[in-house]
Design an enzyme around this catalytic site. Structure first.
Site, PDB file in Angstrom:
ATOM      1  N   ASP A 176       0.823  -1.211   0.000  1.00 29.80           N
ATOM      2  CA  ASP A 176       0.000   0.000   0.000  1.00 29.80           C
ATOM      3  C   ASP A 176       0.866   1.274   0.000  1.00 29.80           C
ATOM      4  OD1 ASP A 176      -2.411   1.366   0.054  1.00 29.80           O
ATOM      5  OD2 ASP A 176      -3.239   0.193   1.706  1.00 29.80           O
ATOM      6  N   TRP A 219      -2.769   3.647  -5.655  1.00 29.22           N
ATOM      7  CA  TRP A 219      -4.054   4.237  -6.060  1.00 29.22           C
ATOM      8  C   TRP A 219      -3.975   4.951  -7.418  1.00 29.22           C
ATOM      9  CZ3 TRP A 219      -2.438   6.692  -1.093  1.00 29.22           C
ATOM     10  CH2 TRP A 219      -2.589   5.807  -0.024  1.00 29.22           C
ATOM     11  N   GLY A 220      -3.149   4.422  -8.318  1.00 27.99           N
ATOM     12  CA  GLY A 220      -3.091   4.959  -9.682  1.00 27.99           C
ATOM     13  C   GLY A 220      -2.261   6.224  -9.814  1.00 27.99           C
ATOM     14  N   ASP A 240     -10.256   3.651  -3.286  1.00 31.76           N
ATOM     15  CA  ASP A 240     -10.958   2.476  -2.767  1.00 31.76           C
ATOM     16  C   ASP A 240     -12.380   2.382  -3.309  1.00 31.76           C
ATOM     17  OD1 ASP A 240      -8.659   2.193  -1.392  1.00 31.76           O
ATOM     18  OD2 ASP A 240      -9.577   2.098   0.594  1.00 31.76           O
TER      19      ASP A 240
HETATM   20  C1  GAL Z   1      -6.135   1.347   1.427  1.00 26.54           C
HETATM   21  C2  GAL Z   1      -6.238   0.371   0.279  1.00 26.54           C
HETATM   22  C3  GAL Z   1      -7.341  -0.597   0.603  1.00 26.54           C
HETATM   23  C4  GAL Z   1      -7.028  -1.318   1.885  1.00 26.54           C
HETATM   24  C5  GAL Z   1      -6.788  -0.319   3.012  1.00 26.54           C
HETATM   25  C6  GAL Z   1      -6.301  -0.995   4.279  1.00 26.54           C
HETATM   26  O1  GAL Z   1      -5.124   2.241   1.192  1.00 26.54           O
HETATM   27  O2  GAL Z   1      -6.496   1.068  -0.899  1.00 26.54           O
HETATM   28  O3  GAL Z   1      -7.515  -1.516  -0.463  1.00 26.54           O
HETATM   29  O4  GAL Z   1      -5.907  -2.126   1.693  1.00 26.54           O
HETATM   30  O5  GAL Z   1      -5.836   0.640   2.625  1.00 26.54           O
HETATM   31  O6  GAL Z   1      -6.019  -0.087   5.286  1.00 26.54           O
END
Ligand code: GAL
Length: 523
Positions: A176, A219-220, A240
């Site tokens: 992430d 996130w792209g 998300d």
């Molecule tokens: C976001 C991610 C989600 C999930 C989440 C967990 O940044 O895009 O898919 O993994 O964190 O905290």
């Protein structure tokens, strides 16, 4: 006199150096590791469970992925694994409060009493795979330890983490982008941090021989689609997802920006699926799945498998649609035309056929057509057979110039294949050993349609038959005492997806789409 003899230049060393440099380039900057040659398929905890995860969530999900479900349109009783879903991915929140004194990652022993190595062994015994989650910043999005080490920013915790994951038997890592220091919030910084984990994984897995699929999740940002293939096997292309129509449409649209960069081993990722979550209608769920499949997206289930209805299972295991996602050409389909509320998406398949999804973004049912120019066909006299992959039948033996589609449901889709008998070949992802090759009694369920009246022959005694409409709403229930014909209410028998569920006297269930029933009268 001029000497006509040119001095002999030995070109070999030059070409050797070029090849040598190219080899270095490829070995450092391209994955070329034969992983994820088709979009990964599995499950992730995040969308439905968030941080409420534990050993039992994962183990019971594993068991549910092996569970055989009621017979499908071919009479096959399949599990999710049979249909190709193999990864069980743990997202954020598996972590202990901190690393150990040597900096090694630790799992939360209250949530995972037997530990992640035990969990990995358990899933591997089920012929499933296990995924884990980390973050390139100083902490994960839920504030657990992550791989950036401010005290050693040039090295990070990447090698130590990668070794631990490899040692535990992990097969998939999602990385992430929360809490990344501002110096790295650009394309170079993003590439640097992710390449570091890529190299750490490569080094760690070369010792164990168990490869780890690497999923980038920034996130792209920073045009990741342009360089993602040199670092990971898949990369998120947006924020998300939520279980809402607008979120589904916005994520799949953002995911098309770099469609031309998708190829075997390298996939745009519009996020884990929400099929079966929130209050999406059956039509929306099916459209969501269609759009992910035509986009060659990773198919990561995000729903609670213990609460999944047969209709959702039926969507997620439609192997005709999965075959389009998993097509080995690796072409990412994209929107080719907009016709009022209808978007026409098309995907080239390896056998020269084309998959086409017509998605109605409006709320009322509507009509549209597929033009030959939509599928890149310049010969207007060319004819194609057309197959509807939800009806599981050929809807036109030979269409020329264009093909008209009626009644595309609001927030719904029609999914077609133009070209030669694409589905006639059994899909290779089905593991035959676990199939019932001779569907029990299925061939005797038959349907006939006279004008607009559809009747279905139920060859069982003392069975309950329920008809559902596209929105999953119950229409009628029948009790069949003796084998007999039942008449399907007209509004439910039209083109799209009227599901019939039969509960036999012994309690076993059969669920199928009325349109898929062999339309012949039994002798
Ligand atoms: C976001 C991610 C989600 C999930 C989440 C967990 O940044 O895009 O898919 O993994 O964190 O905290």
């Amino acid at each position: 006199m001029r000497d006509s003899r040119k001095p002999k230049i030995n070109k070999k060393p030059f070409w050797f150096s070029v090849l040598f440099l190219l080899k270095i380039y490829w070995s450092v900057y391209s994955l070329e590791d034969s992983q994820a040659l088709t979009p990964p398929m599995g499950f992730s905890t995040w969308n439905e469970f968030g941080c409420s995860i534990s050993e039992s969530t994962i183990v019971s999900t594993g068991h549910l992925m092996l569970k055989k479900h009621p017979a499908d349109w071919e009479g096959r009783e399949l599990s999710l694994r049979d249909a190709g879903y193999v990864y069980v991915n743990i997202d954020d929140c598996w972590h202990a409060q901190s690393r150990d004194a040597q900096g090694n990652p630790q799992w939360d022993s209250a949530k995972f009493p037997r530990g992640l190595k035990w969990l990995a062994d358990t899933l591997h015994q089920m012929e499933l795979k296990i995924g884990i989650y980390s973050c390139a910043g100083t902490a994960t999005c839920c504030n657990y330890f992550a791989s950036f080490n401010p005290e050693n920013p040039e090295v990070g915790y990447d090698p130590i983490d990668a070794n631990a994951y490899a040692d535990w038997g992990i097969d998939y890592l999602k990385d992430d982008w929360c809490n990344v220091p501002s110096d790295y919030q650009n394309a170079n910084g993003s590439q640097k941090l992710y390449a570091r984990m890529r190299d750490a994984l490569k080094a760690a897995t070369s010792k164990t021989g168990r490869p780890i699929v690497f999923s980038l999740c920034n996130w792209g940002q920073y045009s990741v689609y342009q360089w993602g293939d040199t670092i990971g096997h898949l990369w998120r292309t947006g924020g998300d997802i939520t279980p809402e129509w607008n979120s589904i449409m916005s994520n799949i649209t953002a995911n098309s920006t770099g469609a031309q960069y998708a190829k075997p081993g390298a996939w745009n990722d519009p996020d884990m699926m929400e099929v079966g979550n929130g209050s999406l209608s059956l039509a929306e769920n099916r459209a969501h799945f269609d759009l992910w499949c035509i986009s060659a997206a990773p198919l990561i289930l995000g729903n609670d498998l213990s609460k999944m209805s047969d209709s959702i299972f039926y969507i997620l295991t439609n192997r005709e649609v999965i075959a389009i996602d998993q097509d080995s050409l690796g072409y990412q389909g994209r929107k080719v035309r907009t016709d009022g509320d209808v978007q026409i998406w098309s995907k080239k398949l390896k056998n020269g056929a084309w998959a086409v999804v017509l998605v109605n973004t409006g709320t009322e049912s509507t009509n549209s057509s597929v033009l030959w120019s939509d599928i890149g066909e310049s010969d207007l006299t060319r004819s194609y057979p057309v197959r509807d992959v939800w009806q599981h039948r050929t809807v036109s033996e030979s269409a020329t110039d264009s093909y008209s589609v009626n009644s595309i449901p609001g927030h719904g889709t029609v999914h077609l294949v133009f070209g030669s008998a694409y589905w006639m070949e059994p899909v290779s992802i089905i593991k035959n050993k676990s199939l019932n090759s001779s569907p029990r009694g299925f061939e005797k369920i038959s349907a006939k349609r006279i004008n607009s009246t559809t009747t279905v022959y139920i060859p069982f005694t003392s069975s309950n038959v329920t008809i559902y409409n596209l929105q999953g709403k119950k229409s009628s229930t029948f009790f069949v005492k003796e084998p007999s014909w039942i008449t399907i209410p007209e509004s439910f028998a039209k083109r799209n997806f009227s599901i019939i569920q039969i509960i036999k006297s012994n309690g076993s269930k059969i669920t199928l789409d009325i349109n898929s029933i062999n339309h012949s009268v039994p002798k």
